[in-house]
Design a protein around this motif. Structure first.
Motif, mmCIF file in Angstrom:
data_model
loop_
_atom_site.group_PDB
_atom_site.id
_atom_site.type_symbol
_atom_site.label_atom_id
_atom_site.label_comp_id
_atom_site.label_asym_id
_atom_site.label_seq_id
_atom_site.Cartn_x
_atom_site.Cartn_y
_atom_site.Cartn_z
ATOM 1 N N ALA A 363 0.824 -1.215 0.000
ATOM 2 C CA ALA A 363 0.000 0.000 0.000
ATOM 3 C C ALA A 363 0.851 1.255 0.000
ATOM 4 O O ALA A 363 0.364 2.342 -0.350
ATOM 5 N N ALA A 364 2.114 1.126 0.375
ATOM 6 C CA ALA A 364 3.007 2.293 0.345
ATOM 7 C C ALA A 364 3.149 2.865 -1.055
ATOM 8 O O ALA A 364 3.536 4.031 -1.216
ATOM 9 N N TYR A 365 2.822 2.071 -2.084
ATOM 10 C CA TYR A 365 2.956 2.537 -3.467
ATOM 11 C C TYR A 365 1.652 3.068 -4.059
ATOM 12 O O TYR A 365 1.650 3.538 -5.212
ATOM 13 N N LEU A 366 0.544 3.016 -3.331
ATOM 14 C CA LEU A 366 -0.732 3.404 -3.929
ATOM 15 C C LEU A 366 -0.779 4.875 -4.325
ATOM 16 O O LEU A 366 -1.375 5.234 -5.344
ATOM 17 N N ASP A 367 -0.175 5.722 -3.544
ATOM 18 C CA ASP A 367 -0.180 7.155 -3.873
ATOM 19 C C ASP A 367 0.954 7.547 -4.810
ATOM 20 O O ASP A 367 0.854 8.568 -5.508
ATOM 21 N N HIS A 368 2.017 6.755 -4.824
ATOM 22 C CA HIS A 368 3.190 7.098 -5.642
ATOM 23 C C HIS A 368 3.728 5.834 -6.301
ATOM 24 O O HIS A 368 4.833 5.376 -5.993
ATOM 25 N N LEU A 369 2.951 5.261 -7.217
ATOM 26 C CA LEU A 369 3.382 4.053 -7.907
ATOM 27 C C LEU A 369 4.483 4.401 -8.902
ATOM 28 O O LEU A 369 4.287 5.244 -9.780
ATOM 29 N N PRO A 370 5.660 3.765 -8.773
ATOM 30 C CA PRO A 370 6.690 3.979 -9.798
ATOM 31 C C PRO A 370 6.136 3.606 -11.170
ATOM 32 O O PRO A 370 5.238 2.775 -11.281
#
Length: 457
Positions: A363-370
């Motif tokens: 979920a750490a990538y949901l706002d800033h998906l590479p």
């Protein structure tokens, strides 16, 4: 029009075609083989999957388990012979559930798979005392256990798999499973086949010549002009073009295609441990949205479905030093084959959201998906999802296809089977299970009706 001849013409230079060329040239001494494809080898669908393999096929009978065990035997032998050029590992698959009812069913499924030859089932927790759990090794396959480990003790699940969601109540770790480099597997076989006399012809098959009921040749449109190849043996290994190529022979096959898509991205936060097995969430789920997001999605008929229950089956594995691959077949259904493929809108975010249900740290990538890479291909399959490796009703014509999403793992054994058909050698006892003539057997047709949802295995 240029004229040539060949002992065997194979249409398709994906893993289906390359594996047959390798088997015929290297193991049966058939030297004059022509592989016809208008694209570079292994670039249409062979490189669009998880590149994984398994012998875990708890179906209504043991045909798929026997086929896959044989195929894995052949893969391991080739890996040993080429210093594991294609990076075969046996990390296994992790099937995880948060549903106690599905957890209870795992034991029954595992016992059935054991009876069918997939290896022993070992149960850990819930009062079961037996062999201790053996952790997997990240690389290689030698000395790794087979069968499966069913872990049902919550504390032990947390200890062994701390990256999984806290409500996971059962983990089935199937062990004669893992992944490999599909491109390198294909190139290893292609290199060996070419060294033994096979060669590639860039072009599009336009006609299969039949004379008095027997294959007599093939015509190919190449960049340098049309070519006619005299041959008495033709193999349709055209992947998603299996049906169109069969129609050149006036045949209609019982196959269809589904679009399957995968996404990958760089896991720069190190959320997914590099050594984990392939992870599969077995439960249906509701995607996690904020109240505002859910309200906006419900307002639009085109996105309302994203707030409804989504199917099970999202899965993931690490790739290389930093990347993660995620696949979720939430959109599958019969579709016409078309290239370039049309990707489902928003696939990368949807797949990532689905995978956070099993690995919450994603979920750490949901706002800033590479920036993700999204690609896909077609699974061409039969109704019951079993491949076809057999003669066709026209003398000298053969079929190697309907390899669905398991071409990389199954093609070693199905190519071996087809090569035996072509050369007239003795067949393995499972040969009828992968023959087109199975559909002429009333008992087999009745069994399809008993297998449930569309006969799907």
């Amino acid at each position: 029009m240029a004229a040539h001849s060949a002992d065997v013409v194979i249409c398709g230079a994906g893993i289906a075609g390359v594996s047959v060329a390798y088997r015929l040239a290297v193991h049966h001494g058939v030297r004059d083989i022509v592989l016809v494809d208008e694209r570079p080898p292994l670039t249409l669908t062979s490189d669009k999957s998880t590149e994984a393999y398994r012998n875990w096929w708890p179906g209504p009978d043991d045909a798929m388990v026997r086929l896959m065990n044989r195929s894995i035997d052949l893969l391991e032998a080739l890996a040993a012979d080429c210093d594991n050029r294609f990076l075969l590992n046996r990390r296994g698959y992790i099937y995880a559930t948060g549903d106690p009812r599905r957890a209870a069913a795992h034991r029954t499924i595992g016992e059935r798979a054991t009876a069918q030859g997939a290896g022993p089932l070992r149960v850990h927790g819930d009062g079961n005392e037996g062999a201790s759990y053996v952790p997997h090794r990240p690389d290689g396959w030698l000395g790794a256990p087979d069968g499966a480990d069913l872990v049902v003790e919550p504390a032990l699940i947390r200890e062994l798999f701390p990256y999984l969601a806290p409500d996971v109540c059962a983990v089935l770790h199937t062990r004669r499973c893992g992944w490999l480099s599909g491109q390198q597997l294909g190139m290893e076989q292609l290199d060996r086949a070419r060294a033994a006399g096979a060669h590639l012809l860039e072009g599009r098959l336009t006609e299969i010549v039949v004379d008095r009921g027997r294959v007599a040749g093939a015509r190919v449109a190449t960049p340098a002009g049309d070519v006619t190849i005299a041959t008495r043996c033709f193999v349709n290994a055209a992947g998603p073009f299996l049906q169109p190529v069969s129609r050149l022979l006036g045949l209609e096959l019982p196959v269809y295609s589904e679009l399957h898509v995968k996404m990958s991205f760089r896991d720069h936060l190190g959320v997914v441990p590099r050594e984990v097995p392939l992870l599969i969430w077995e439960d249906p789920q509701l995607l996690s949205w904020t109240e505002e997001e859910a309200a906006l999605l419900r307002e639009d008929p085109a996105t309302h479905w994203l707030t409804e229950e989504m199917p099970a089956g999202v899965h993931m594995r690490p790739e290389g030093a930093e990347h993660v691959i995620i696949l979720w077949p939430y959109h599958v259904g019969e579709v016409p084959e078309a290239f370039p493929i049309e990707l489902p809108p928003g696939y990368a975010e949807i797949a990532l959201r689905g995978m956070t249900r099993l690995v919450p740290a994603l979920a750490a990538y949901l706002d800033h998906l590479p920036t993700p890479f999204v690609d896909g291909g077609y699974y061409t399959k039969t109704r019951e999802n079993r491949p076809l490796a057999c003669p066709l009703p026209i003398a000298g014509a053969f079929l190697h296809g309907a390899l669905s999403g398991f071409g990389l793992m199954a093609s070693a054994a199905t190519a071996e089977l087809l090569a035996r058909h072509i050369t007239g050698e003795s067949l393995p006892d499972y040969a009828p299970d992968f023959d087109l003539r199975r559909y002429d057997d009333p008992a087999y047709l009745r069994s399809l009706q008993l297998w449930g949802d569309g006969g799907q295995l």
